[in-house]
Design an enzyme around this catalytic site. Sequence first.
Site, PDB file in Angstrom:
ATOM      1  N   GLU A   1       0.874  -1.157   0.000  1.00 52.01           N
ATOM      2  CA  GLU A   1       0.000   0.000   0.000  1.00 52.01           C
ATOM      3  C   GLU A   1       0.924   1.223   0.000  1.00 52.01           C
ATOM      4  O   GLU A   1       1.809   1.302   0.854  1.00 52.01           O
ATOM      5  CB  GLU A   1      -0.837  -0.037   1.283  1.00 52.01           C
ATOM      6  CG  GLU A   1      -1.945   0.960   1.279  1.00 52.01           C
ATOM      7  CD  GLU A   1      -2.747   0.944   2.588  1.00 52.01           C
ATOM      8  OE1 GLU A   1      -2.724  -0.074   3.305  1.00 52.01           O
ATOM      9  OE2 GLU A   1      -3.353   1.979   2.871  1.00 52.01           O
TER      10      GLU A   1
ATOM     11  N   ARG B   1       4.902 -13.012   9.718  1.00 55.43           N
ATOM     12  CA  ARG B   1       5.609 -11.783   9.381  1.00 55.43           C
ATOM     13  C   ARG B   1       6.954 -11.722  10.098  1.00 55.43           C
ATOM     14  O   ARG B   1       7.188 -12.448  11.061  1.00 55.43           O
ATOM     15  CB  ARG B   1       4.758 -10.554   9.688  1.00 55.43           C
ATOM     16  CG  ARG B   1       4.371 -10.379  11.153  1.00 55.43           C
ATOM     17  CD  ARG B   1       3.326  -9.276  11.312  1.00 55.43           C
ATOM     18  NE  ARG B   1       3.888  -7.957  11.116  1.00 55.43           N
ATOM     19  CZ  ARG B   1       3.439  -7.064  10.235  1.00 55.43           C
ATOM     20  NH1 ARG B   1       2.421  -7.356   9.448  1.00 55.43           N
ATOM     21  NH2 ARG B   1       3.984  -5.884  10.136  1.00 55.43           N
TER      22      ARG B   1
ATOM     23  N   LYS C   1       4.477   0.822   9.414  1.00 58.30           N
ATOM     24  CA  LYS C   1       4.621   2.070   8.660  1.00 58.30           C
ATOM     25  C   LYS C   1       4.032   3.248   9.420  1.00 58.30           C
ATOM     26  O   LYS C   1       4.566   4.348   9.383  1.00 58.30           O
ATOM     27  CB  LYS C   1       3.932   1.927   7.302  1.00 58.30           C
ATOM     28  CG  LYS C   1       4.798   1.208   6.296  1.00 58.30           C
ATOM     29  CD  LYS C   1       4.146   1.190   4.930  1.00 58.30           C
ATOM     30  CE  LYS C   1       3.012   0.179   4.912  1.00 58.30           C
ATOM     31  NZ  LYS C   1       2.460  -0.041   3.574  1.00 58.30           N
TER      32      LYS C   1
HETATM   33  P1  ATP Z   1       2.642  -2.089   7.989  1.00 59.85           P
HETATM   34  O1  ATP Z   1       2.057  -2.884   9.109  1.00 59.85           O
HETATM   35  O2  ATP Z   1       4.072  -1.765   8.156  1.00 59.85           O
HETATM   36  O3  ATP Z   1       1.856  -0.896   7.587  1.00 59.85           O
HETATM   37  P2  ATP Z   1       1.396  -3.464   5.885  1.00 59.85           P
HETATM   38  O4  ATP Z   1       1.116  -4.907   5.978  1.00 59.85           O
HETATM   39  O5  ATP Z   1       0.236  -2.586   6.074  1.00 59.85           O
HETATM   40  O6  ATP Z   1       2.614  -3.108   6.804  1.00 59.85           O
HETATM   41  P3  ATP Z   1       1.613  -3.370   3.070  1.00 59.85           P
HETATM   42  O7  ATP Z   1       2.120  -2.266   2.242  1.00 59.85           O
HETATM   43  O8  ATP Z   1       0.186  -3.695   3.020  1.00 59.85           O
HETATM   44  O9  ATP Z   1       2.069  -3.048   4.534  1.00 59.85           O
HETATM   45  O10 ATP Z   1       2.480  -4.670   2.849  1.00 59.85           O
HETATM   46  C1  ATP Z   1       2.784  -5.211   1.598  1.00 59.85           C
HETATM   47  C2  ATP Z   1       3.079  -6.664   1.777  1.00 59.85           C
HETATM   48  O11 ATP Z   1       4.169  -6.839   2.665  1.00 59.85           O
HETATM   49  C3  ATP Z   1       1.897  -7.394   2.374  1.00 59.85           C
HETATM   50  O12 ATP Z   1       1.725  -8.604   1.689  1.00 59.85           O
HETATM   51  C4  ATP Z   1       2.297  -7.621   3.791  1.00 59.85           C
HETATM   52  O13 ATP Z   1       1.711  -8.776   4.302  1.00 59.85           O
HETATM   53  C5  ATP Z   1       3.820  -7.734   3.685  1.00 59.85           C
HETATM   54  N1  ATP Z   1       4.446  -7.348   4.946  1.00 59.85           N
HETATM   55  C6  ATP Z   1       4.263  -6.208   5.636  1.00 59.85           C
HETATM   56  N2  ATP Z   1       4.945  -6.229   6.792  1.00 59.85           N
HETATM   57  C7  ATP Z   1       5.607  -7.416   6.831  1.00 59.85           C
HETATM   58  C8  ATP Z   1       6.487  -8.047   7.765  1.00 59.85           C
HETATM   59  N3  ATP Z   1       6.837  -7.452   8.904  1.00 59.85           N
HETATM   60  N4  ATP Z   1       6.949  -9.275   7.465  1.00 59.85           N
HETATM   61  C9  ATP Z   1       6.616  -9.883   6.320  1.00 59.85           C
HETATM   62  N5  ATP Z   1       5.795  -9.349   5.399  1.00 59.85           N
HETATM   63  C10 ATP Z   1       5.288  -8.132   5.641  1.00 59.85           C
HETATM   64 MG    MG Z   2      -1.465  -3.733   4.578  1.00 56.36          MG
END
Ligand code: ATP
Ligand code: MG
Length: 561
Positions: A38, A264, A274
């Site tokens: 995102e 994760r 983020k």
């Molecule tokens: P955040 O919690 O930091 O905002 P998010 O999951 O909202 O992370 P996205 O931009 O939606 O961030 O993530 C893109 C991809 O990366 C998704 O498939 C998500 O599951 C994966 N991802 C995000 N954080 C992690 C992590 N700590 N370990 C492994 N994969 C991750």
């Molecule tokens: Mg997300």
Amino acid sequence: MSTQSAPSGGNNFLRNLIREQIDSGEHQGEVVTRFPPEPNGYLHIGHAKSICLNFGLAEHFGGRCRLRFDDTNPEKENQEYIDSIQSDVTWLGFEWDGPVRYASDYFDDLYALAQQLIETGLAYVDEQSSEQARENRGDWNTPGTDSPFRDRPPAESLDLLARMKAGEFDEGSCSLRAKIDMRAGNMNLRDPVMYRIRKAAHHQTGDKWCIYPSYDFAHGQSDALEGVTHSICTLEFEDHRPLYEWFVANLTLPASPRQYEFGRLNLNYTVTSKRKLKLLVDEGHVDGWDDPRMPTLAGIRRRGYTPAAIRNFCDTIGVSRSDGVIDAGLLENAVRDDLNEHAPRAMCVLDPLKLVITNYPEDGVEWLAAPGHPNSDAFESRQLPFTRELWIEAEDFREEANKKYKRLVLGKRVRLRNAYVIEAEDVVRDEAGEIVAVHCRYDPDTLGDNPADGIKPKGVIHWVSATHGRTATVRLYDRLFADENPGRGDVGEMLAGLNPASLDVRENCPIEPGLASARPEDRFQFERIGYFVADRYDHGPNHPVFNRTVALRDTWGKSGD
Ligand code: ATP
Ligand code: MG
């Protein structure tokens, strides 16, 4: 806390599962994955795990991996994030298949799919207020209650959806919901929202839309529309999988993707959210998203980490179906291992003390050849100016010391790295009694040889010519958080866990002259100190700036000797 399974460089459960699927002819043997960020912040080290997994699986099975922005929240997203994410994925060394994609590319298709679901009686426009809807949703212990609008005729919902799209209604006044089961044990199935009214311009679609699809409705359908076979996400989406499958089962779609979850990446001493990282930036606790202390890919890149180190780290930690906490030291070790092998050596003095060689000519200068790397001829050798006055590290000299101290001591010998053996004779003090210089004699027959009298020096210290060296700004970075688990609580707790000593800037550090012509992002081992990188933005030949990537050894929590 859990132990992680075998490295993804070897096997992991997803690789094994896909192998079995291919063997049994599922998906016609095709593997199409996607990395779906995102664009509401910069990528962090956690995302690297997802990137390595998605691109790695596609690579392994000769498939394809797409980059698709999950851009259904226009208010929080922007072009800067889109650009940085592309640049980070490329920097890690991955190439996405085809053009960059956006969930917003499918807004027209998604709208048509929503109409399809209404027509089949499986979605309705709900006019309950948000409070009413929340109340009627129930909770884990209480079944929900059907909305009074749940059974309205499809034609009415179609009309209302069109009017929502046309901007006739206020935000929050109505929404489109899937008609599933208000009494489902899984809250995600209690008539989840598919579209909300949001009168916000979108970075890709401008003012075209004032209704936006929910994550749950957009994600799986975008997967299906672009032929993704394996939609791989983190474990918190496990409870969304039945909904993902419900949409796929109840819509006419060009493909039937499936969702798989993995644990994760959590790192101790590190925040991987983020939202929280954005707060550190917005409140000025760090110097931007790419501050070298940030766990963002842009930050650790600027810190001097290499793509290879990050990929090796992701291989080492492996992929499993449980969440664990990985020691930050493992990431640091990954970059040490890589740079130990690949970074040329150089000398820099962080805390200079003058050394005067009394038996060396006043204006004498010799250019001594030094290897670029102790174990490899692949590195260019350096020319080091050796002069009467040198800088050594203040902590490398003591007037007296016990036998454990293998550096320079009055009356004792030490070797100057890549140069001669010297013996300290005397010290010069200022009015306050502080030592400002050490006088010594050098043995001209000791270049590459031991002293003729057989009394070997005990140690080796680094040095830089005081007259022919250059100077640099050196930024000694340390972990941003002193708290082992800074992400566990609220923002206040996170801020309280910041390490007050995460940055120590040293000006005018003597460096061997060749270092001034390093290019931005060139990496070095400063002998006996650590690994450093020429700053990507601030370094230049007239003002060298080096960032410490990591110390030579893991000294976290241990006091120096
Ligand atoms: P955040 O919690 O930091 O905002 P998010 O999951 O909202 O992370 P996205 O931009 O939606 O961030 O993530 C893109 C991809 O990366 C998704 O498939 C998500 O599951 C994966 N991802 C995000 N954080 C992690 C992590 N700590 N370990 C492994 N994969 C991750
Ligand atoms: Mg997300």
